[in-house]
Scaffold this motif. Structure first.
Motif, PDB file in Angstrom:
ATOM      1  N   LEU A   1      39.065  40.810  37.433  1.00 48.07           N
ATOM      2  CA  LEU A   1      38.153  41.769  36.811  1.00 48.07           C
ATOM      3  C   LEU A   1      37.364  42.526  37.878  1.00 48.07           C
ATOM      4  CD1 LEU A   1      36.751  39.686  33.799  1.00 48.07           C
ATOM      5  CD2 LEU A   1      38.385  41.578  33.697  1.00 48.07           C
ATOM      6  N   PHE A   2      36.912  41.807  38.878  1.00 46.48           N
ATOM      7  CA  PHE A   2      36.137  42.447  39.953  1.00 46.48           C
ATOM      8  C   PHE A   2      36.990  43.490  40.677  1.00 46.48           C
ATOM      9  CE2 PHE A   2      34.504  42.643  44.312  1.00 46.48           C
ATOM     10  CZ  PHE A   2      33.157  42.875  44.086  1.00 46.48           C
ATOM     11  N   GLU A   3      38.194  43.116  41.024  1.00 51.22           N
ATOM     12  CA  GLU A   3      39.084  44.057  41.726  1.00 51.22           C
ATOM     13  C   GLU A   3      39.388  45.271  40.857  1.00 51.22           C
ATOM     14  OE1 GLU A   3      42.400  41.603  42.627  1.00 51.22           O
ATOM     15  OE2 GLU A   3      41.365  40.492  44.225  1.00 51.22           O
TER      16      GLU A   3
ATOM     17  N   ALA B   1      29.889  43.463  39.976  1.00 51.61           N
ATOM     18  CA  ALA B   1      29.346  42.103  39.910  1.00 51.61           C
ATOM     19  C   ALA B   1      28.306  41.978  38.798  1.00 51.61           C
ATOM     20  CB  ALA B   1      28.734  41.716  41.255  1.00 51.61           C
ATOM     21  N   ASP B   2      27.433  42.990  38.654  1.00 54.19           N
ATOM     22  CA  ASP B   2      26.428  42.971  37.590  1.00 54.19           C
ATOM     23  C   ASP B   2      27.088  42.918  36.219  1.00 54.19           C
ATOM     24  OD1 ASP B   2      24.308  43.090  39.350  1.00 54.19           O
ATOM     25  OD2 ASP B   2      24.014  45.250  39.160  1.00 54.19           O
TER      26      ASP B   2
ATOM     27  N   THR C   1      29.588  50.421  44.072  1.00 55.39           N
ATOM     28  CA  THR C   1      30.528  49.980  43.039  1.00 55.39           C
ATOM     29  C   THR C   1      30.656  48.463  42.979  1.00 55.39           C
ATOM     30  OG1 THR C   1      31.797  52.031  43.274  1.00 55.39           O
ATOM     31  CG2 THR C   1      32.904  50.179  42.226  1.00 55.39           C
ATOM     32  N   GLU C   2      30.707  47.795  44.122  1.00 53.53           N
ATOM     33  CA  GLU C   2      30.853  46.338  44.126  1.00 53.53           C
ATOM     34  C   GLU C   2      29.681  45.669  43.430  1.00 53.53           C
ATOM     35  OE1 GLU C   2      31.622  44.639  47.908  1.00 53.53           O
ATOM     36  OE2 GLU C   2      33.625  45.520  48.091  1.00 53.53           O
ATOM     37  N   ARG C   3      28.478  46.172  43.699  1.00 48.84           N
ATOM     38  CA  ARG C   3      27.300  45.585  43.058  1.00 48.84           C
ATOM     39  C   ARG C   3      27.328  45.805  41.550  1.00 48.84           C
ATOM     40  NH1 ARG C   3      24.176  41.539  44.188  1.00 48.84           N
ATOM     41  NH2 ARG C   3      24.576  41.073  41.996  1.00 48.84           N
TER      42      ARG C   3
END
Length: 297
Positions: free
Chosen positions: A241-243, A270-271, A265-267
């Motif tokens: 899902l993260f990727e 993750a949120d 985007t990564e943050r």
């Protein structure tokens, strides 16, 4: 008009979306055999009950204590600490207690936040392994440990992972043989040892017994094959899902697209994932990665 500021904090937490999500988030066992196992929500309620008892006995602010206790796990991920460790690895730093403050300040109420007091946010931030700035926050920190060690023993026994007679004798002789006896001993120790002092702590004998029991649980329940057999699958759900959302930020809900613009985007990915329940994460994984004709088989 009849509520204190800390009562307002408590009520804002109880009525917020992320508090309700705790009812479908793992406490310890990823795939429970019955509805009698604790979830992250029932754990939170047990922590609040213990913390309020201690705060009242010590004549501390019970409203502040309750607000911190009810909000302490609001930043937890799906799949418990396995989900947390996975996001920590993926985004270069993720702790559920830091995420709890982030939820209260940045994410809840469509980005408006809950407008909580500094003392409550400090208690949420420090509930795992830091000394809080208030005695009430430190009461919650110990109450969290009292709750999870003892209710996890009960759940592990129910699941056939552990027999209560296997608990270390040197801990049982001090704390008690039943859940009720152990919680009573731990709570009384905190109250008697902390009354009139500037620190919340057990007496040395009970602290030693508590540490022995906690070490036993980590070695015989939390990291055993019986409890971790499915965790690799759960971690892969989080990873995929993260990727996906890092590669496709336009697929994030509007709130999290705004967060991506502000924090990256990564943050934002993750949120978004941290706010999912176990069930929602699995269903979303199926929707994104499993061909539709296969689902019915």
């Amino acid at each position: 008009p009849v509520r204190t500021e800390f009562q307002r904090d408590r009520d804002r937490i109880i009525h917020c979306n992320f508090f309700r999500l705790l009812k479908r988030k793992t406490q310890v066992f990823l795939i429970p055999k019955s509805d009698q196992y604790r979830t992250r929500l029932t754990h939170t309620l047990e922590v609040a009950q213990i913390a309020r008892t201690v705060a009242r006995a010590l004549r501390l602010n019970e409203d502040l204590t309750e607000a911190i206790a009810l909000g302490h796990d609001i930043g937890h991920t799906p799949f418990g600490h396995d989900g947390e460790r996975t996001l920590d690895k993926l985004c270069g730093g993720f702790k559920h207690y830091e995420q709890g403050v982030r939820v209260c300040e940045i994410i809840e109420r469509d980005g408006k936040g809950l407008n909580l007091t500094r003392q409550v946010k400090d208690g949420i931030l420090c509930h795992t392994n830091k000394k809080a700035s208030t005695l009430e926050g430190n009461v919650v920190r110990l109450s969290d440990k009292i709750a999870y060690i003892n209710h996890d023993i009960e759940d592990a026994s129910r699941g056939g992972v552990l027999k209560e007679e296997e608990l270390p004798r040197e801990a049982v002789e001090v704390l008690g043989r039943t859940k009720s006896e152990r919680i009573t001993t731990l709570v009384n120790s905190v109250i008697l040892n902390s009354a009139g002092k500037s620190e919340i702590a057990y007496d040395p004998e009970v602290q030693k017994a508590h540490d022995i029991l906690r070490e036993f649980m980590f070695g015989n329940v939390y990291y055993t094959k019986a409890n971790t057999s499915e965790k690799e699958k759960a971690c892969r759900v989080i990873e995929h899902l993260f990727e996906y959302y890092c590669a496709n930020p336009q697929k994030l809900p509007e709130l999290y697209r705004d967060i991506a613009d502000r924090f990256g985007t990564e943050r934002a990915a993750a949120d978004y994932i941290a706010g999912m329940t176990d069930d929602y994460a699995v269903e979303l994984y199926k929707e994104l990665f499993i061909p539709k004709p296969w689902v019915s088989f």
